[in-house]
Scaffold this motif. Structure first.
Motif, PDB file in Angstrom:
ATOM      1  N   ALA A   3      -9.922  -1.355 -10.885  1.00  0.00           N
ATOM      2  CA  ALA A   3     -10.134  -1.311  -9.439  1.00  0.00           C
ATOM      3  C   ALA A   3      -8.798  -1.304  -8.710  1.00  0.00           C
ATOM      4  O   ALA A   3      -8.734  -1.477  -7.510  1.00  0.00           O
ATOM      5  CB  ALA A   3     -10.976  -2.496  -9.007  1.00  0.00           C
ATOM      6  N   GLY A   4      -7.693  -1.132  -9.458  1.00  0.00           N
ATOM      7  CA  GLY A   4      -6.409  -0.997  -8.798  1.00  0.00           C
ATOM      8  C   GLY A   4      -5.580  -2.258  -8.728  1.00  0.00           C
ATOM      9  O   GLY A   4      -4.556  -2.278  -8.063  1.00  0.00           O
ATOM     10  N   ASP A 210       5.670 -16.443   2.727  1.00  0.00           N
ATOM     11  CA  ASP A 210       5.719 -15.867   1.367  1.00  0.00           C
ATOM     12  C   ASP A 210       4.319 -15.592   0.835  1.00  0.00           C
ATOM     13  O   ASP A 210       4.047 -14.518   0.285  1.00  0.00           O
ATOM     14  CB  ASP A 210       6.394 -16.863   0.405  1.00  0.00           C
ATOM     15  N   ASP A 211       3.435 -16.583   0.990  1.00  0.00           N
ATOM     16  CA  ASP A 211       2.063 -16.407   0.500  1.00  0.00           C
ATOM     17  C   ASP A 211       1.296 -15.391   1.350  1.00  0.00           C
ATOM     18  O   ASP A 211       0.450 -14.654   0.834  1.00  0.00           O
ATOM     19  CB  ASP A 211       1.321 -17.750   0.474  1.00  0.00           C
ATOM     20  N   MET A 212       1.608 -15.359   2.635  1.00  0.00           N
ATOM     21  CA  MET A 212       0.939 -14.392   3.522  1.00  0.00           C
ATOM     22  C   MET A 212       1.306 -12.959   3.113  1.00  0.00           C
ATOM     23  O   MET A 212       0.445 -12.096   2.914  1.00  0.00           O
ATOM     24  CB  MET A 212       1.413 -14.668   4.960  1.00  0.00           C
ATOM     25  N   VAL A 213       2.592 -12.744   2.942  1.00  0.00           N
ATOM     26  CA  VAL A 213       3.074 -11.402   2.592  1.00  0.00           C
ATOM     27  C   VAL A 213       2.645 -11.049   1.162  1.00  0.00           C
ATOM     28  O   VAL A 213       2.145  -9.944   0.901  1.00  0.00           O
ATOM     29  CB  VAL A 213       4.613 -11.352   2.767  1.00  0.00           C
ATOM     30  N   GLY A 214       2.791 -11.999   0.254  1.00  0.00           N
ATOM     31  CA  GLY A 214       2.359 -11.769  -1.131  1.00  0.00           C
ATOM     32  C   GLY A 214       0.862 -11.530  -1.197  1.00  0.00           C
ATOM     33  O   GLY A 214       0.384 -10.698  -1.978  1.00  0.00           O
ATOM     34  N   GLY A 215       0.115 -12.233  -0.361  1.00  0.00           N
ATOM     35  CA  GLY A 215      -1.337 -12.044  -0.316  1.00  0.00           C
ATOM     36  C   GLY A 215      -1.699 -10.648   0.147  1.00  0.00           C
ATOM     37  O   GLY A 215      -2.623 -10.022  -0.386  1.00  0.00           O
ATOM     38  N   VAL A 216      -0.954 -10.131   1.119  1.00  0.00           N
ATOM     39  CA  VAL A 216      -1.193  -8.760   1.584  1.00  0.00           C
ATOM     40  C   VAL A 216      -0.886  -7.765   0.457  1.00  0.00           C
ATOM     41  O   VAL A 216      -1.684  -6.871   0.173  1.00  0.00           O
ATOM     42  CB  VAL A 216      -0.325  -8.456   2.832  1.00  0.00           C
ATOM     43  N   PHE A 217       0.228  -7.948  -0.218  1.00  0.00           N
ATOM     44  CA  PHE A 217       0.583  -7.020  -1.311  1.00  0.00           C
ATOM     45  C   PHE A 217      -0.444  -7.099  -2.453  1.00  0.00           C
ATOM     46  O   PHE A 217      -0.715  -6.109  -3.127  1.00  0.00           O
ATOM     47  CB  PHE A 217       1.991  -7.305  -1.841  1.00  0.00           C
ATOM     48  N   SER A 218      -1.028  -8.285  -2.633  1.00  0.00           N
ATOM     49  CA  SER A 218      -2.021  -8.450  -3.716  1.00  0.00           C
ATOM     50  C   SER A 218      -3.321  -7.712  -3.417  1.00  0.00           C
ATOM     51  O   SER A 218      -4.163  -7.560  -4.296  1.00  0.00           O
ATOM     52  CB  SER A 218      -2.332  -9.935  -3.939  1.00  0.00           C
ATOM     53  N   ALA A 219      -3.473  -7.279  -2.160  1.00  0.00           N
ATOM     54  CA  ALA A 219      -4.706  -6.579  -1.777  1.00  0.00           C
ATOM     55  C   ALA A 219      -4.497  -5.071  -1.659  1.00  0.00           C
ATOM     56  O   ALA A 219      -5.419  -4.342  -1.328  1.00  0.00           O
ATOM     57  CB  ALA A 219      -5.214  -7.137  -0.449  1.00  0.00           C
ATOM     58  N   MET A 220      -3.270  -4.624  -1.914  1.00  0.00           N
ATOM     59  CA  MET A 220      -2.978  -3.182  -1.788  1.00  0.00           C
ATOM     60  C   MET A 220      -3.226  -2.474  -3.110  1.00  0.00           C
ATOM     61  O   MET A 220      -3.104  -3.085  -4.174  1.00  0.00           O
ATOM     62  CB  MET A 220      -1.503  -2.978  -1.433  1.00  0.00           C
ATOM     63  N   SER A 221      -3.504  -1.177  -3.025  1.00  0.00           N
ATOM     64  CA  SER A 221      -3.548  -0.441  -4.285  1.00  0.00           C
ATOM     65  C   SER A 221      -2.095  -0.204  -4.712  1.00  0.00           C
ATOM     66  O   SER A 221      -1.210  -0.037  -3.860  1.00  0.00           O
ATOM     67  CB  SER A 221      -4.309   0.867  -4.129  1.00  0.00           C
ATOM     68  N   PRO A 222      -1.835  -0.229  -6.013  1.00  0.00           N
ATOM     69  CA  PRO A 222      -0.454  -0.147  -6.498  1.00  0.00           C
ATOM     70  C   PRO A 222       0.298   1.066  -5.955  1.00  0.00           C
ATOM     71  O   PRO A 222       1.506   0.992  -5.698  1.00  0.00           O
ATOM     72  CB  PRO A 222      -0.619  -0.067  -8.018  1.00  0.00           C
ATOM     73  N   ASP A 223      -0.394   2.174  -5.719  1.00  0.00           N
ATOM     74  CA  ASP A 223       0.314   3.368  -5.235  1.00  0.00           C
ATOM     75  C   ASP A 223       0.686   3.270  -3.752  1.00  0.00           C
ATOM     76  O   ASP A 223       1.464   4.077  -3.262  1.00  0.00           O
ATOM     77  CB  ASP A 223      -0.512   4.638  -5.515  1.00  0.00           C
ATOM     78  N   ARG A 224       0.171   2.279  -3.041  1.00  0.00           N
ATOM     79  CA  ARG A 224       0.538   2.116  -1.631  1.00  0.00           C
ATOM     80  C   ARG A 224       1.541   0.987  -1.419  1.00  0.00           C
ATOM     81  O   ARG A 224       2.002   0.751  -0.301  1.00  0.00           O
ATOM     82  CB  ARG A 224      -0.707   1.852  -0.792  1.00  0.00           C
ATOM     83  N   LEU A 225       1.842   0.297  -2.512  1.00  0.00           N
ATOM     84  CA  LEU A 225       2.798  -0.809  -2.412  1.00  0.00           C
ATOM     85  C   LEU A 225       4.167  -0.246  -2.026  1.00  0.00           C
ATOM     86  O   LEU A 225       4.660   0.672  -2.677  1.00  0.00           O
ATOM     87  CB  LEU A 225       2.869  -1.494  -3.783  1.00  0.00           C
ATOM     88  N   PRO A 226       4.806  -0.790  -0.975  1.00  0.00           N
ATOM     89  CA  PRO A 226       6.132  -0.274  -0.615  1.00  0.00           C
ATOM     90  C   PRO A 226       7.152  -0.550  -1.717  1.00  0.00           C
ATOM     91  O   PRO A 226       6.900  -1.374  -2.616  1.00  0.00           O
ATOM     92  CB  PRO A 226       6.502  -1.069   0.644  1.00  0.00           C
ATOM     93  N   SER A 227       8.299   0.106  -1.615  1.00  0.00           N
ATOM     94  CA  SER A 227       9.396  -0.161  -2.557  1.00  0.00           C
ATOM     95  C   SER A 227       9.829  -1.618  -2.382  1.00  0.00           C
ATOM     96  O   SER A 227       9.519  -2.238  -1.354  1.00  0.00           O
ATOM     97  CB  SER A 227      10.581   0.747  -2.216  1.00  0.00           C
ATOM     98  N   PRO A 228      10.564  -2.171  -3.367  1.00  0.00           N
ATOM     99  CA  PRO A 228      11.037  -3.550  -3.202  1.00  0.00           C
ATOM    100  C   PRO A 228      11.770  -3.752  -1.864  1.00  0.00           C
ATOM    101  O   PRO A 228      11.577  -4.770  -1.188  1.00  0.00           O
ATOM    102  CB  PRO A 228      11.965  -3.739  -4.398  1.00  0.00           C
ATOM    103  N   GLN A 229      12.567  -2.754  -1.455  1.00  0.00           N
ATOM    104  CA  GLN A 229      13.274  -2.899  -0.171  1.00  0.00           C
ATOM    105  C   GLN A 229      12.279  -2.875   1.006  1.00  0.00           C
ATOM    106  O   GLN A 229      12.385  -3.651   1.953  1.00  0.00           O
ATOM    107  CB  GLN A 229      14.296  -1.774  -0.005  1.00  0.00           C
ATOM    108  N   GLY A 230      11.286  -1.994   0.892  1.00  0.00           N
ATOM    109  CA  GLY A 230      10.249  -1.926   1.934  1.00  0.00           C
ATOM    110  C   GLY A 230       9.475  -3.232   2.029  1.00  0.00           C
ATOM    111  O   GLY A 230       9.095  -3.668   3.120  1.00  0.00           O
TER     112      GLY A 230
END
Ligand code: SAM
Length: 262
Positions: A3-4, A210-230
């Motif tokens: 499921a991504g 940190d948890d807020m931002v990490g929580g958002v990234f944990s809900a994204m599909s891997p192909d939409r995850l920004p680069s580490p700098q993003g």
């Protein structure tokens, strides 16, 4: 089939998603009379947020998930915590009949589905769960609060604006935590011949940026995850939008829908 929730997304999930307070485990254990002789199946177990505390209350818990990276992190968490009564199975909701043949019919005290029912066909799932359940056992569908960007709080609205800028589109996903999801679950329980008992557990807890931002990234599909700098830029933008605050208070409402075969 996944499921991504792979790669870095799985790592964000394991690190930043909330677990469940004891009241949630009490409600599930109480409703189905779980004890140390029981087996439970946690379907859509992810990185084990529910499987591990559940395992502490029963004889054995099997976490089932179609995403190998999530399962690997769940297994790692169990090893790190010294939990020895969990098993991890690569599979999905459609594999329930096979699981029934493996474990034996009428052997499972609870089938739990936490923050994952929206990926599944409820009618088929609830029907195929019945033969698995021991007398008095049941199915627990659990929702762990609303998504971070969809809450009625000033910090959540600020987060949503940042996310919309990042994605370049409105963000409306609720992952079926609004009324539609519970209604579908309720209706499907009734159609499959269960009585549906509902309750919620509410609590307030600190939420770091940190948890807020990490929580958002944990809900994204891997192909939409920004680069580490993003990702770093997004975190900085969220911090600025929150006026430099490092922690806010989240009001969490865990919603439980317990299906007991009628
Ligand atoms: C949002 S996570 C929930 C994880 C965990 N149960 C929790 O409470 O935090 C959803 C999980 O459901 C899994 N999933 C997606 N489709 C599924 C399916 N058809 N059957 C079983 N699990 C599925 C995903 O791989 C993911 O690990």
């Amino acid at each position: 089939m996944t499921a991504g929730f792979s790669g870095a997304v799985a790592t964000y999930y394991a690190r930043h998603r909330r677990g469940y307070p004891p009241e949630v485990l009490d409600a599930v254990a109480g409703a189905f009379g779980l004890d140390s002789g029981d087996r439970v199946v946690d379907l859509g177990c992810g990185t084990g947020q529910l499987t591990l505390p559940l395992a502490a209350r029963v004889g054995a818990a099997v976490g089932v998930d179609p995403e190998p990276d999530m399962l690997a992190l769940a297994r790692r968490a169990a090893l790190d915590a010294g939990v020895t009564n969990t098993g991890w199975l690569l599979g999905a909701d459609g594999d329930l009949p096979t699981l029934g043949r493996l474990l034996g019919e009428g052997t499972v005290g609870a089938l739990t589905v936490a923050v994952a029912i929206h990926f599944m066909d409820r009618d088929t799932l609830f029907r195929s769960a019945r033969p698995l359940l021991r007398p008095g056992g049941g199915v627990a569908v659990i929702t762990n609060g609303a998504p971070l960007w969809a809450q009625d709080a000033e910090w959540s609205r600020a987060l949503r604006r940042c996310l919309e800028r990042l994605l370049g589109q409105p963000v409306t996903a609720t992952c079926q935590t609004d009324e539609a999801g519970p209604r579908r679950t309720r209706d499907a329980f009734v159609v499959a011949g269960y009585r549906c008992v509902e309750s919620s557990v509410r609590y307030e807890a600190p939420l770091t940026v940190d948890d807020m931002v990490g929580g958002v990234f944990s809900a994204m599909s891997p192909d939409r995850l920004p680069s580490p700098q993003g990702r770093a830029e997004f975190a900085a933008e969220v911090r600025a939008a929150l006026g430099g605050r490092e922690t806010v208070t989240e009001r969490v409402r865990v919603w439980l829908q317990l299906g007991l075969p009628a």
